[in-house]
Design a protein around this motif. Sequence first.
Motif, mmCIF file in Angstrom:
data_model
loop_
_atom_site.group_PDB
_atom_site.id
_atom_site.type_symbol
_atom_site.label_atom_id
_atom_site.label_comp_id
_atom_site.label_asym_id
_atom_site.label_seq_id
_atom_site.Cartn_x
_atom_site.Cartn_y
_atom_site.Cartn_z
ATOM 1 N N ILE A 1 0.873 -1.177 0.000
ATOM 2 C CA ILE A 1 0.000 0.000 0.000
ATOM 3 C C ILE A 1 0.904 1.219 0.000
ATOM 4 O O ILE A 1 1.706 1.386 0.919
ATOM 5 N N ALA A 2 0.771 2.064 -1.004
ATOM 6 C CA ALA A 2 1.542 3.308 -1.053
ATOM 7 C C ALA A 2 0.563 4.475 -1.050
ATOM 8 O O ALA A 2 -0.387 4.490 -1.836
ATOM 9 N N ALA A 3 0.782 5.421 -0.135
ATOM 10 C CA ALA A 3 -0.098 6.588 -0.033
ATOM 11 C C ALA A 3 0.750 7.844 0.083
ATOM 12 O O ALA A 3 1.681 7.890 0.881
ATOM 13 N N ALA A 4 0.418 8.843 -0.716
ATOM 14 C CA ALA A 4 1.111 10.132 -0.607
ATOM 15 C C ALA A 4 0.080 11.219 -0.346
ATOM 16 O O ALA A 4 -1.045 11.168 -0.861
ATOM 17 N N HIS A 5 0.464 12.182 0.486
ATOM 18 C CA HIS A 5 -0.450 13.269 0.834
ATOM 19 C C HIS A 5 0.374 14.493 1.210
ATOM 20 O O HIS A 5 1.556 14.378 1.545
ATOM 21 N N ALA A 6 -0.238 15.656 1.149
ATOM 22 C CA ALA A 6 0.453 16.872 1.569
ATOM 23 C C ALA A 6 0.729 16.833 3.075
ATOM 24 O O ALA A 6 1.693 17.429 3.550
ATOM 25 N N HIS A 7 -0.118 16.124 3.834
ATOM 26 C CA HIS A 7 0.046 16.058 5.284
ATOM 27 C C HIS A 7 0.450 14.652 5.716
ATOM 28 O O HIS A 7 -0.212 13.684 5.364
ATOM 29 N N ARG A 8 1.504 14.556 6.505
ATOM 30 C CA ARG A 8 2.037 13.242 6.842
ATOM 31 C C ARG A 8 1.021 12.392 7.602
ATOM 32 O O ARG A 8 0.944 11.180 7.399
ATOM 33 N N GLY A 9 0.242 13.016 8.468
ATOM 34 C CA GLY A 9 -0.746 12.264 9.238
ATOM 35 C C GLY A 9 -1.730 11.552 8.315
ATOM 36 O O GLY A 9 -2.088 10.402 8.556
#
Lengths: 80, 80, 155, 155
Positions: free
Chosen positions: D94-102
């Motif tokens: 599972i790979a997830a990227a977001h502007a916010h680490r949380g």
Amino acid sequence: MEVRVLLFASYADAFGAQNIAVDLREGATVKDLLAKVRELAAGHSLPPAPLIAVNQEYAAPGAVIRAGDEVALIPPVAGG
Amino acid sequence: MEVRVLLFASYADAFGAQNIAVDLREGATVKDLLAKVRELAAGHSLPPAPLIAVNQEYAAPGAVIRAGDEVALIPPVAGG
Amino acid sequence: MIRTAIVTRPIDASALIAEVASDTHGATSLFLGTVRDVNDGRAVTGMEYTAYDAMASRELAKIAGEAAEKFDDVMLVVEHRTGALALGDVSVAIAAAHAHRGHALDATRFVIEQLKKRVPIWKREHYVDGTREWIDPTTSHSANPTALDMQQAVR
Amino acid sequence: MIRTAIVTRPIDASALIAEVASDTHGATSLFLGTVRDVNDGRAVTGMEYTAYDAMASRELAKIAGEAAEKFDDVMLVVEHRTGALALGDVSVAIAAAHAHRGHALDATRFVIEQLKKRVPIWKREHYVDGTREWIDPTTSHSANPTALDMQQAVR
């Protein structure tokens, strides 16, 4: 009507088949289907409340099964 | 005693130096050091309660500074 | 197994995953921090990281040690890069492996949260208009209240 | 951006990281599940994964959709492998990227927890003594109470 029930993993092993045919009356529910399956020789190997999917979605015991529906008995899932 | 205080990042820019010398009496605390630093020209640029490290560990205001200690003013950290 | 480092070379995430991998640890969690192109609405061209190296190394090792206490038997590798980084470059990587997935995920989160609060590293953003500015998480819009909490905690 | 798949080829974790990477998403989280050498004290030689493919694909896509609702603007890629796997092989990524680490971390955790509860995939462990056994998380020592919760939830 005759409904074909898909079996997987431990259930396929228990029934010795990838699927079984079950004869149901019109308007039968998931609960009715389960009662029929329990009458089969391997039926005793099922847990008290096995998961059932109808058309690839988990279905509640009261859900009505229609002719042509894709029904599956889902063993406890173990992905990951 | 003279203590050399390491400066980094925005503090180094504000003071125009990588370190400054501060003259302290024996038994002086982190709080005393801070009061001395505030007297310097760039002292006003410090926040109300800047972090201070003594020998590479964060130190409380009451901690006593000894000759030879490695003292540093730590701007708000921004790693990651 | 625990290893932490402040590095000046590019971070190789695959190498970190391989380093924590083991046949006894079925769950691996990786966290990567990368340089973003916009911060607080300003277009960024690059980022410059600087550290109080000796203390940053110590503090990072301390955090990893705390993680090992909390998450018994964790395999943990942490690298933080300093120097000039371009957009998309990895600034920090945390790889944790554990027999239990919850512990692998929790260890990763624990390390990044503690790192952001405690490790003396700073960054200066370079903007499209040629200016540059030190980032202060205690005053920026994406304010990090924990930095203040910490100032109070040591007082 | 969201992509989910049940695959029969080896999973390439680096490719997944690259797939979710973007200059606007500064935090990337990766979770890998790998085949362990011991389970409930028994020495394992390999693992065989099987799925109700059509429903597993649907359920996985549904979970990813829920993650996208919860974690606005997340970049998310999920792959689960089926077939015969060796020790250390990656079964799920599972790979997830977001502007916010949380959010990146929470999205990863959300997907793995939901996947383990809902996606119709099964695994049969092969043991050193030549025997093999389907894993039932509802009865094994590492019991997963959530599977039972779910049975009740759909009733």
